[in-house]
Design a protein around this motif. Sequence first.
Motif, PDB file in Angstrom:
ATOM      1  N   THR A 114       1.495   3.391   0.157  1.00  0.00           N
ATOM      2  CA  THR A 114       0.281   3.930   0.769  1.00  0.00           C
ATOM      3  C   THR A 114      -0.926   3.206   0.195  1.00  0.00           C
ATOM      4  O   THR A 114      -0.789   2.334  -0.662  1.00  0.00           O
ATOM      5  CB  THR A 114       0.136   5.447   0.522  1.00  0.00           C
ATOM      6  OG1 THR A 114      -0.107   5.685  -0.875  1.00  0.00           O
ATOM      7  CG2 THR A 114       1.390   6.199   0.958  1.00  0.00           C
ATOM      8  N   ASP A 115      -2.123   3.560   0.678  1.00  0.00           N
ATOM      9  CA  ASP A 115      -3.374   2.995   0.163  1.00  0.00           C
ATOM     10  C   ASP A 115      -3.370   1.476   0.243  1.00  0.00           C
ATOM     11  O   ASP A 115      -3.569   0.781  -0.732  1.00  0.00           O
ATOM     12  CB  ASP A 115      -3.616   3.456  -1.279  1.00  0.00           C
ATOM     13  CG  ASP A 115      -3.787   4.947  -1.379  1.00  0.00           C
ATOM     14  OD1 ASP A 115      -4.929   5.394  -1.505  1.00  0.00           O
ATOM     15  OD2 ASP A 115      -2.764   5.671  -1.312  1.00  0.00           O
ATOM     16  N   MET A 116      -3.115   0.979   1.433  1.00  0.00           N
ATOM     17  CA  MET A 116      -3.141  -0.462   1.628  1.00  0.00           C
ATOM     18  C   MET A 116      -3.852  -0.762   2.950  1.00  0.00           C
ATOM     19  O   MET A 116      -3.470  -0.260   3.999  1.00  0.00           O
ATOM     20  CB  MET A 116      -1.736  -1.061   1.605  1.00  0.00           C
ATOM     21  CG  MET A 116      -0.705  -0.353   2.443  1.00  0.00           C
ATOM     22  SD  MET A 116       0.950  -1.043   2.191  1.00  0.00           S
ATOM     23  CE  MET A 116       1.875  -0.025   3.347  1.00  0.00           C
ATOM     24  N   LYS A 127      -9.080  -3.800   2.289  1.00  0.00           N
ATOM     25  CA  LYS A 127      -8.939  -3.105   1.003  1.00  0.00           C
ATOM     26  C   LYS A 127      -8.953  -1.589   1.190  1.00  0.00           C
ATOM     27  O   LYS A 127      -9.118  -0.850   0.230  1.00  0.00           O
ATOM     28  CB  LYS A 127     -10.079  -3.503   0.048  1.00  0.00           C
ATOM     29  CG  LYS A 127     -10.077  -4.966  -0.356  1.00  0.00           C
ATOM     30  CD  LYS A 127      -8.955  -5.285  -1.334  1.00  0.00           C
ATOM     31  CE  LYS A 127      -9.088  -6.686  -1.887  1.00  0.00           C
ATOM     32  NZ  LYS A 127      -8.000  -7.004  -2.854  1.00  0.00           N
ATOM     33  N   GLY A 128      -8.763  -1.140   2.428  1.00  0.00           N
ATOM     34  CA  GLY A 128      -8.862   0.280   2.718  1.00  0.00           C
ATOM     35  C   GLY A 128      -7.523   0.935   2.965  1.00  0.00           C
ATOM     36  O   GLY A 128      -6.664   0.980   2.072  1.00  0.00           O
ATOM     37  N   HIS A 129      -7.318   1.422   4.208  1.00  0.00           N
ATOM     38  CA  HIS A 129      -6.134   2.215   4.523  1.00  0.00           C
ATOM     39  C   HIS A 129      -5.540   1.786   5.866  1.00  0.00           C
ATOM     40  O   HIS A 129      -6.261   1.344   6.764  1.00  0.00           O
ATOM     41  CB  HIS A 129      -6.497   3.701   4.584  1.00  0.00           C
ATOM     42  CG  HIS A 129      -6.920   4.281   3.279  1.00  0.00           C
ATOM     43  ND1 HIS A 129      -6.015   4.742   2.335  1.00  0.00           N
ATOM     44  CD2 HIS A 129      -8.150   4.460   2.738  1.00  0.00           C
ATOM     45  CE1 HIS A 129      -6.672   5.191   1.283  1.00  0.00           C
ATOM     46  NE2 HIS A 129      -7.969   5.035   1.494  1.00  0.00           N
ATOM     47  N   LEU A 130      -4.237   1.981   6.008  1.00  0.00           N
ATOM     48  CA  LEU A 130      -3.567   1.638   7.256  1.00  0.00           C
ATOM     49  C   LEU A 130      -3.830   2.689   8.325  1.00  0.00           C
ATOM     50  O   LEU A 130      -3.727   3.891   8.075  1.00  0.00           O
ATOM     51  CB  LEU A 130      -2.053   1.545   7.043  1.00  0.00           C
ATOM     52  CG  LEU A 130      -1.465   0.318   6.355  1.00  0.00           C
ATOM     53  CD1 LEU A 130       0.049   0.342   6.482  1.00  0.00           C
ATOM     54  CD2 LEU A 130      -2.030  -0.981   6.911  1.00  0.00           C
ATOM     55  N   SER A 131      -4.130   2.223   9.526  1.00  0.00           N
ATOM     56  CA  SER A 131      -4.264   3.108  10.672  1.00  0.00           C
ATOM     57  C   SER A 131      -2.886   3.521  11.176  1.00  0.00           C
ATOM     58  O   SER A 131      -1.855   2.968  10.773  1.00  0.00           O
ATOM     59  CB  SER A 131      -5.009   2.391  11.795  1.00  0.00           C
ATOM     60  OG  SER A 131      -4.206   1.343  12.322  1.00  0.00           O
ATOM     61  N   ASN A 132      -2.875   4.484  12.095  1.00  0.00           N
ATOM     62  CA  ASN A 132      -1.614   4.888  12.713  1.00  0.00           C
ATOM     63  C   ASN A 132      -0.934   3.712  13.411  1.00  0.00           C
ATOM     64  O   ASN A 132       0.285   3.527  13.295  1.00  0.00           O
ATOM     65  CB  ASN A 132      -1.869   6.003  13.735  1.00  0.00           C
ATOM     66  CG  ASN A 132      -2.351   7.296  13.106  1.00  0.00           C
ATOM     67  OD1 ASN A 132      -2.086   7.574  11.949  1.00  0.00           O
ATOM     68  ND2 ASN A 132      -3.063   8.093  13.886  1.00  0.00           N
TER      69      ASN A 132
END
Length: 266
Positions: free
Chosen positions: A144-146, A191-196
């Motif tokens: 997570t957190d990628m 550097k944030g988060h993966l979308s659905n």
Amino acid sequence: MDFCSIASGSSGNCIFAGSDETAILIDAGISCKRIAEGLAGIGRSLSDLTGILITHEHSDHISGLGVLSRKVQIPIYATAATIRQIMRYTPIGKVDPSLFRVITADTPFTIGDMRAEAFHISHDAADPVAYRIEQGGKAAAVATDMGCYDDYTISHLKDLDVALVESNHDVNMLEVGPYPYPLKRRIMSEKGHLSNEAAGHLLTQILSPRMQAVYLGHLSQNNNYDALAYATVTTEIDADEDCEVRSHDLPIMVADRSHPMEPVTV
């Protein structure tokens, strides 16, 4: 190997993996009380724990680490840069420095009868990692957190029996939502988060007939909801003609942000 999401979401993360001999947590981003309650729900206790793996120093991954480490003094595994940041994070209180074990990405290490390996991920933290865990010929991963992934990421997520993969936000909800513009850009950045959609595409690269279960994790409380994450991810999987697996071939579950999920035994 038993695998269970105790909590996974933007407000706190804690994942359990264990065998008959070994019990580990990946992150401790909820209270020690909630961790204990979650473990009790799967027939485990704090005294069973043999190690804690930390992915990075953000509060939703370490907020319970101070109390937990003072209650059960067990090794805490993290990269050197992450350990330095944890030691500077005063809200969790004192953590005994002797509990820390420095790990390096792409260098496997053992905890009891389990083999763990950290691998780099792209996130705005000091040295963030995800983890792959193997025991008794079975393999699990928490990633997570990628903000993005590449062939390196995929190589570490191949040949798994169970995986928890980030499905953080719906792009449209985020774009029209109330977050300030800089935060929106940060979440959608590399550097944030993966979308659905990105989570679904990643799964098309790693799913195989071997996979027994998938958790969609780290959902945003404000920019996503369970049914949307599930529908988007499964649509991506089923639209990819090269994917070996269809979404109905295995359980794909949305990890609850507040309550433990049913454990998966592989």
